[in-house]
Design an enzyme around this catalytic site. Structure first.
Site, PDB file in Angstrom:
ATOM      1  N   HIS A   1      20.389  48.849  39.132  1.00  0.00           N
ATOM      2  CA  HIS A   1      21.433  49.865  38.953  1.00  0.00           C
ATOM      3  C   HIS A   1      20.952  50.931  37.965  1.00  0.00           C
ATOM      4  O   HIS A   1      20.954  50.697  36.768  1.00  0.00           O
ATOM      5  CB  HIS A   1      22.702  49.244  38.364  1.00  0.00           C
TER       6      HIS A   1
ATOM      7  N   HIS B   1      23.914  53.827  42.136  1.00  0.00           N
ATOM      8  CA  HIS B   1      24.844  52.771  41.782  1.00  0.00           C
ATOM      9  C   HIS B   1      24.138  51.429  41.868  1.00  0.00           C
ATOM     10  O   HIS B   1      23.430  51.049  40.960  1.00  0.00           O
ATOM     11  CB  HIS B   1      26.077  52.867  42.675  1.00  0.00           C
TER      12      HIS B   1
ATOM     13  N   GLU C   1      42.021  29.281  29.741  1.00  0.00           N
ATOM     14  CA  GLU C   1      40.842  28.411  29.840  1.00  0.00           C
ATOM     15  C   GLU C   1      39.545  29.206  29.959  1.00  0.00           C
ATOM     16  O   GLU C   1      38.548  28.898  29.305  1.00  0.00           O
ATOM     17  CB  GLU C   1      40.970  27.463  31.044  1.00  0.00           C
TER      18      GLU C   1
ATOM     19  N   HIS D   1      47.134  18.304  39.413  1.00  0.00           N
ATOM     20  CA  HIS D   1      46.506  18.069  38.111  1.00  0.00           C
ATOM     21  C   HIS D   1      45.404  17.016  38.166  1.00  0.00           C
ATOM     22  O   HIS D   1      44.729  16.786  37.168  1.00  0.00           O
ATOM     23  CB  HIS D   1      47.564  17.624  37.095  1.00  0.00           C
TER      24      HIS D   1
END
Ligand code: TPP
Ligand code: MG
Length: 694
Positions: free
Chosen positions: A37, A285, A437, A498
């Site tokens: 880039h 880019h 998290e 869970h």
């Protein structure tokens, strides 16, 4: 002023010359590699130049200086910007023992080898490969996430180590970032946490170029970023043109003066500045400009069109006079201060030395608990919490916290003086990451790369939320600690949303991560001992919610076998088993129960406790053979998780007891029966394995 071939040049011309050197180095390296880039480095060159040359307190002659400002390139795809800066500032290389070498971290040969095999200039910046790179970036959002951990570490170090008259820590963190960094969830988590903690030593520089890979940013990104960050509690300032060095300098000054909040500098820029195709395509880019456009751009910059990798006379000298001289003076002053500090506070100075080398204090493993045999036993999250508390009292720079589950994870540091890390108390050792998290994972890595040892905790199932950060810790070779409790369907009523199934297999697939799932309280002690000593590997410690027996180590093998990853826990008479039962964590007890039953039936079994595959794989062939003899092909594995990978140990003729579907919401005892995790089931499988292997 400097003299070049053209004669005397003004300071302003020298600025421009330096900036265009950064730009053209990026252009030429990307062109030569035929990948990368160029656009972002072209646009951001003045921003990096202004920051490094005028503000960054950094001595290129010692990239290990403890109180250096940190620079993070969160938009890691712009890596050539960082390599060009490291090169032009003449940042020195550092060896594995932290010794600074004469050679440069990024010499010109390495810029010419951009993105080539074995170069020090990989596609995205990798901190374990190139000196001067503070953290590995590329996955968008991670770098800014790390920067929050670095800012936490800086505040924590200042609060714990500075003494009246000895302000040895006051360093700042600068993170450059792009639209992608601010779109990523982890970037938002990190910004929210930083604002809450009022981390005034943190400055993000947002490259507001209104474009992303697919097209204009407003195809997918139209929120009011300024208002969002003000809402997070940040100070926000704006620079209308990335080429305006004066406005940039003013913005950095505003950051320095802001003492109560982090600062976001929004910089409007044009990707591929100088490129005729800027904004309208992928050109400049995600790909090289192409030879023709390289010429046009160089012409626009007033650059010799045919020169490649040109560093004009005066540019290096200019960097030496700027960041080089300023950094050298700052570090010299600091070194003098630190000499006095060392004399007055030798113990603190010794701590810093060890922290930097990732060594432990003397007596780090004293007073660790041992757990007496107990059939009812204790959950490994509970024994884990006790061991952690004992260890943390011995290791003053072990800090950490949970993503809002500290009471469930049992990770709170409860001893006197542990304290809570909050805006009013940066000395505290209990971090409160909130329900973030991923942000926690990135912050933990940022703390760890700063020399402070940190852990982050949550339910095992939510390791998925932070997996990208765990992966970067593994790639960076840093010893971040991830504590995961509620490790299986054994957590019970919370149910399948869970209950982890595939997390063990997926983390075991990750290179350089040590996964440990201890089989009783004393294995937890050993596991924590191993984790404490890790220097270049992160660890995932996987613990139960439910109680499990603590074994009689007089009767069975000592828990010190954990260090080898797997060990013979209980053996057949004469060490010649007919069947091997292997398990980890809470399923070790099922193997042991089955072993005792088989014994009464006269079946000769061996139990292998296998808390860490990674550690076992490190052992030599003789040890492995002694634990899993090739001649014994009747084998059964037991683990309340996906069985993927167990074939490696049970072999083609072995049997696996595991989970092949998601769990269910029910009391533990019903789940164990329903999914077949009983000693009787292990006995049945053992018989099958024996008969199939006759
Ligand atoms: C997590 C992640 N997703 C996707 C990518 C691939 N990627 C590289 S750059 C980029 C976006 C580029 O847009 P922006 O962030 O605005 O940077 P700019 O091109 O403007 O420098 C993407 C999607 C990545 N590096 N990390
Ligand atoms: Mg962009």
């Amino acid at each position: 002023m400097a003299v070049s071939e053209q004669g005397l040049v003004t300071a302003q011309q020298l600025d421009t010359l330096s900036i265009n050197t950064i730009r053209t180095l990026a252009i030429d390296a990307v062109q030569q590699a035929n990948s990368g880039h160029p656009g972002a480095p072209m646009a951001l060159a003045p921003v990096a130049y202004c920051l490094w040359q005028q503000f960054l307190r950094y001595d290129p002659a010692d990239p290990t200086w403890l109180n250096r400002d940190r620079f993070v390139l969160s938009n890691g795809h712009a890596s050539m910007l960082l390599y060009a800066m490291l090169h032009l500032a003449e940042v020195r290389d550092v060896d594995e023992n932290d010794q600074v070498l004469k050679q440069l971290a990024v010499p010109m040969e390495e810029i010419k080898r951009f993105r080539q095999l074995g170069s020090r200039t990989p596609g995205h910046p990798e901190s374990h490969i190139t000196s001067g790179i503070e953290t590995t970036t590329g996955p968008l959002g991670q770098g800014v996430g790390n920067s929050v951990g670095m800012a936490i570490a800086s505040k924590w170090l200042a609060a714990n180590f500075n003494r009246p008259g000895f302000e040895i820590f006051d360093y700042d963190i600068y993170a450059m970032c792009s639209d992608g960094d601010l779109m990523e969830g982890v970037g938002g988590e990190a910004a929210s946490l930083a604002g809450h903690l009022k981390l005034s030593n943190l400055c993000w520089i947002y490259d507001h170029n209104s474009i992303t890979l697919d097209g204009p940013a407003d195809w997918s990104f139209s929120e009011d970023v300024v208002t969002r960050f003000i809402g997070y509690g940040w100070n926000v300032t704006r620079v209308g043109d990335a080429n305006d060095l004066e406005m940039l300098a003013r913005a950095f000054e505003v950051f320095r003066k802001t003492k109560d909040r982090p600062t976001l500098i929004v910089v409007d820029s044009h990707i591929g500045y100088g490129s005729p195709h800027k904004q309208d395509s992928n050109a400049a880019h995600g790909e090289p400009l192409g030879e023709d456009e390289v010429r046009l751009v160089k012409k626009f910059y007033g650059w010799p069109e045919d020169e490649k990798f040109l560093v004009p006379d005066g540019v290096r000298e200019h960097f030496r006079e700027g960041i080089g001289k300023r950094g050298r003076n700052l570090r010299a002053d600091w070194a003098k201060l630190f000499e006095g500090y060392r004399k007055q506070f030798p113990e603190l100075a010794d701590r810093l030395h060890r922290m930097q080398r990732r060594e432990l204090p003397d007596g780090w493993n004293k007073n660790l608990p041992t757990f007496p045999a107990d059939a009812k036993g204790v959950a490994t999250r509970d024994s884990g919490g006790k061991v952690l508390n004992a260890l943390a009292q011995n290791i003053p720079w072990l800090i950490g916290g949970s993503a809002d589950l500290a009471t469930s994870n049992k990770t709170t540091l409860k001893f006197e003086g542990a304290g809570d890390f909050q805006a009013g108390n940066y000395a505290g050792r209990n971090l409160h990451f909130g329900v973030r998290e991923h942000g926690m994972g990135a912050a933990v890595n940022g703390i760890v790369v700063s020399g402070v040892r940190a852990f982050g905790a949550t339910f095992f199932n939510f390791s998925d939320y932070m997996r990208a950060s765990i992966r970067l810790a593994a790639l960076m070779e840093v010893p971040s600690i991830f504590v995961f409790t509620h490790d299986s369907i054994g957590l019970g009523e919370d149910g399948p949303t869970h209950q982890p199934i595939e997390q063990l297999a997926s983390l075991r697939a990750m290179p350089n991560l040590i996964v440990l799932r201890p089989g009783d309280a004393n294995e937890v002690v050993e596991a924590w001992k191993i984790i404490a000593q890790l220097q270049a590997q992160p660890a995932a410690l996987v613990l139960t919610r439910q109680a499990m027996p603590t074994f009689d180590r007089g009767k069975y093998a000592p828990a010190s076998g954990v260090a080898k990853g797997a060990y013979v826990f209980a053996d057949a008479p004469g060490g010649k088993p007919d069947v091997i039962l292997m398990g980890t964590g809470s399923e070790l007890s099922l193997c042991v129960e089955a072993y005792e039953k088989l014994k009464t039936e006269g079946v000769k079994a061996r139990v292998v406790s296998m808390p860490s595959w990674e550690l076992f794989e490190r052992q030599d062939a003789a040890y492995k053979e002694s634990v899993l003899p090739a001649s014994v092909t009747a084998r059964v594995s037991v683990e309340m998780a996906a069985t993927l990978g167990w074939d490696r140990y049970v072999g083609p003729k072995g049997r696996k007891i595991g989970m092949s579907r998601f769990g269910a919401s029910a009391p533990l005892k019903d789940l164990l029966k329903f999914f077949g995790f009983t000693a009787d089931a292990v006995v049945t499988e053992a018989h099958k394995a024996i008969s199939e292997n006759r």
